[in-house]
Design a protein around this motif. Structure first.
Motif: not given
Length: 161
Positions: A24-39
């Motif tokens: 359920t964790d989501q990183d939201i950028d300024m445009s509202g798009a979900i971004t994936m985490l490096p790893g």
């Protein structure tokens, strides 16, 4: 065949094993798009359709086993910055996206490949969140004609060094 649309597996040496973020964790950028985490991401899959004339049952079973075997690879920030252009292409330079979109948690694309007289079209659809993705790839080939369809899942399991 998983390699056709696989994450480019970079040499993984020394990883900080950290818990993967919850689904359920989501990183939201300024445009509202979900971004994936490096790893480091662990990838598994399920082959649903293998319809290739002349391919025997043993070869089909071997393809199913390869698709379901887990693999791990590091996805770094550069990979994610160019995701729409290169993320699912893998090591094959004979493929080009007709369209590819990763936005607001959805993946949608069409890739065409050519290798000699053989042509392939791959329809890609799925979802992603900050720590993983799930997508279905429907590949149809000509010369020889055939079809394969598989689902691929990836989850973030650690940070890369």
């Amino acid at each position: 065949m998983r390699a056709l649309i696989a994450i480019a597996c970079l040499g993984v040496t020394g990883c900080d094993m950290i818990p993967a973020p919850a689904d359920t964790d989501q990183d939201i950028d300024m445009s509202g798009a979900i971004t994936m985490l490096p790893g480091i991401y662990e990838v598994t899959g399920d082959m649903a359709i293998i319809d290739i004339p002349g391919l025997d049952a043993d070869a089909k079973e071997a393809m199913r086993r390869r698709t379901s075997a887990p693999s791990r690879g590091c996805i770094d920030k550069d990979d994610l910055d160019n995701a729409e252009e290169t993320f699912f292409r893998g090591p094959f330079n004979d493929c080009a996206y007709e369209r590819m979109r990763m936005k607001e948690g959805k993946i949608s694309g069409l890739m065409r490949c050519a290798n000699g007289d053989s042509r392939s079209e791959l329809a890609i659809s799925g979802t992603y969140h900050s720590a993983g993705y799930q997508m279905t790839i429907d590949m149809r080939t000509q010369g020889p004609s055939g079809r394969m369809q598989w689902t691929q899942r990836a989850k973030r399991v650690a940070a890369c060094r």
